[in-house]
Design a protein around this motif. Sequence first.
Motif, PDB file in Angstrom:
ATOM      1  N   PHE A 528       1.199  -1.264  -0.143  1.00 38.09           N
ATOM      2  CA  PHE A 528      -0.156  -0.134  -0.352  1.00 38.09           C
ATOM      3  C   PHE A 528       1.038   1.311  -0.092  1.00 38.09           C
ATOM      4  N   GLU A 529       0.586   2.116  -0.790  1.00 34.82           N
ATOM      5  CA  GLU A 529       1.633   3.670  -0.758  1.00 34.82           C
ATOM      6  C   GLU A 529       0.608   4.537  -1.067  1.00 34.82           C
ATOM      7  N   LEU A 530       0.831   5.409  -0.212  1.00 36.03           N
ATOM      8  CA  LEU A 530       0.073   6.779  -0.167  1.00 36.03           C
ATOM      9  C   LEU A 530       0.708   8.275   0.234  1.00 36.03           C
ATOM     10  N   TRP A 531       0.523   8.801  -0.362  1.00 35.63           N
ATOM     11  CA  TRP A 531       0.529  10.183  -0.203  1.00 35.63           C
ATOM     12  C   TRP A 531      -0.376  11.357   0.507  1.00 35.63           C
ATOM     13  N   GLY A 532       0.020  12.019   1.809  1.00 37.16           N
ATOM     14  CA  GLY A 532      -1.576  12.334   2.072  1.00 37.16           C
ATOM     15  C   GLY A 532      -2.020  12.035   3.368  1.00 37.16           C
ATOM     16  N   ILE A 533      -3.401  11.581   3.757  1.00 37.75           N
ATOM     17  CA  ILE A 533      -3.452  11.316   5.351  1.00 37.75           C
ATOM     18  C   ILE A 533      -4.652  10.292   5.389  1.00 37.75           C
ATOM     19  N   ILE A 534      -4.098   9.429   6.022  1.00 37.46           N
ATOM     20  CA  ILE A 534      -5.156   8.602   6.525  1.00 37.46           C
ATOM     21  C   ILE A 534      -6.168   9.601   8.531  1.00 37.46           C
ATOM     22  N   TYR A 535      -7.253   9.805   8.089  1.00 37.55           N
ATOM     23  CA  TYR A 535      -7.692  10.338   9.241  1.00 37.55           C
ATOM     24  C   TYR A 535      -9.210   9.898   9.960  1.00 37.55           C
ATOM     25  N   ALA A 536      -9.276   9.004  11.354  1.00 41.51           N
ATOM     26  CA  ALA A 536     -10.180   8.574  11.129  1.00 41.51           C
ATOM     27  C   ALA A 536      -9.944   9.214  13.536  1.00 41.51           C
ATOM     28  N   PRO A 537     -10.540  10.540  13.438  1.00 40.85           N
ATOM     29  CA  PRO A 537     -10.529  11.340  14.295  1.00 40.85           C
ATOM     30  C   PRO A 537     -11.669  10.558  15.483  1.00 40.85           C
ATOM     31  N   GLU A 538     -12.290  10.105  14.993  1.00 35.52           N
ATOM     32  CA  GLU A 538     -13.375   9.145  16.094  1.00 35.52           C
ATOM     33  C   GLU A 538     -13.231   7.933  16.625  1.00 35.52           C
ATOM     34  N   GLY A 539     -12.548   6.877  15.522  1.00 39.95           N
ATOM     35  CA  GLY A 539     -12.243   5.831  15.740  1.00 39.95           C
ATOM     36  C   GLY A 539     -10.597   4.792  15.504  1.00 39.95           C
ATOM     37  N   ASN A 540     -10.990   3.941  14.961  1.00 40.73           N
ATOM     38  CA  ASN A 540      -9.963   3.590  15.316  1.00 40.73           C
ATOM     39  C   ASN A 540      -8.636   3.277  13.655  1.00 40.73           C
TER      40      ASN A 540
END
Length: 588
Positions: A528-540
Amino acid sequence: MFEKIKRKICFKKFAKAEDGAVMIVAALSLVAFLSVVSLVTDMGLKYHQKSKLQSAMDSAALAAVRYMPDEGKARSVALEYVEKNGFSADDVTVEFPTDDTVRVSDAIEGKTIFASLFDVDSVLIKAKAAAKYVDKNMAVDFDYLMFYGDNSQFTLNGGYNIGGSIFGNGNVHADGGAGSSISGTVFSAQNATYNQYSVTVGGVKNNAGKHPMPDFDETIMSVVPAANEGVFGKTYSHISASGRYLNRYSAGTSLNSVITINGSTYCSGSLATGYSSELMTVYGDLYVEGDFTPQCPVYVTGNVYVGGNIVTSWGKDFKVGGNVYVEGNASLQGNTSVYGEYFYIGGNLERGSTYNLLCECETYVNGNIRLDGKSTLNGDVYCCGNFVKGGSTSMNIRGNAFTRGKLDWQSGGTNVKGDVFVFGNGTVSGEDGAIISGPFTLDGDLYNEKGGLNLSGQGTYLMRSVIYSGGSISTNQGSSGIYLNGCMIAEDDVKIGGSTHSYNEGGATLSIYSRKGDVTLYSQQGGFELWGIIYAPEGNVDLATGTFDIHGSVIGDTISCTPGGLTMSYNDRELPYAKKIKTAVLIE
């Protein structure tokens, strides 16, 4: 002899006199030593208390400024964060120098240990912080590659190399396989530890103060396409029964021979033809009050109106140079071509699995769509019911696609140049939502209002867009990959698994955002390759099995990290939703 004895006696007297002096010197030295110990210990204690108080002020200012210019709300949030960091809010001062700035200050009596022996029981400790909103580059300026918002313990496992800093609002423990590393600082609002036998870190910062979850919601959601279900209220004009018709047929007419009709034609009821491979040609408009059931190929140079249903025979072409307006259902079993401005079906549209559908115009279906054959729709498509693509042939939409019900696009390949809107008010039983289970290319955005969005099955998925779901998003790929450039945004969980997930076009980015749920990355066969963000402010955020190369930040209320391999660095690419954002920073 006498002189020797006399000198010996005098020396003994002198030695006895020195015993008292040594004791006095030793006592004075001990006092000096204790004073130094008192100073060093109490200075260290004061520094520790000052550091904790400063972290509390920093956290309070950063949390409060998000609510400006509402000074009342900002004040209450500031005091709340002071107490969250273990201090009383009774004597805290909250000021507002400008309408986008908050300053928080406090002074406490710090306790002493050794200095109390000298009647110094406390020292005054002061701290202040001010925060304001400034423009920052969200792609590169977020301080941490991993941010853990909950107060529980954040534990890193697996093998990883993190080229920056991490933060946890609880305890932080960096475990992991041999050779794991964190080049930046491990920040913890409580206590940070690491496995010194397998993990190297650039530094450790304990009691760093609790920090609020960064709020990127408004900025990210600004790119979600605007959806208006009112598009399904479109109306279309059509030819009328009172028009000028050179040819008129009565109800129940059946044309059983080769037909060439010069001029517009009207039938007061149903119209049929006998089974033939010869062409029926109408040079003008065709108006049929009832059903139209040709069993031969049909070519109409003008417009077509059918007051009932239209059913074409298997393998028999239906070609119209103008508009088509059908009040009932349309079952088209041969090659079908419409070249006017619109193709309107008041009921359901069904296409056979072998032959082609070509619409060089807008398509509006007031019921369900079922397309099993190859379809090329060069205008916008409106489906007021459920939109199903079956069979093994392709579907190409060169405009936008709007579906009021469910969407189920199966194998064979689908290519959409515009946007896809799925509103999920299905007329059949089952969960609302969208399923795309074959190869899929999307140049626009995808909006799924209700239920889940499932990208599954064999084939390559290539999307340069924003993918939004009012429910969940899940992928479960086979041998080919999903290549994404844009954002995946879901109200609920995002689960990405299967094969390779990446995108290699220059400057491509991918941000994954779950507003209320979890983000799970699992079973990445090709990485898995990603430029950016992974964002779960209320989760895991769960970085499970597989290998990950993430250029950007992982931000979650909690983070589970047990990957086969994880490499992280800061993102240097512009994100699609905003390069510059308003974010809170400390200015004092």
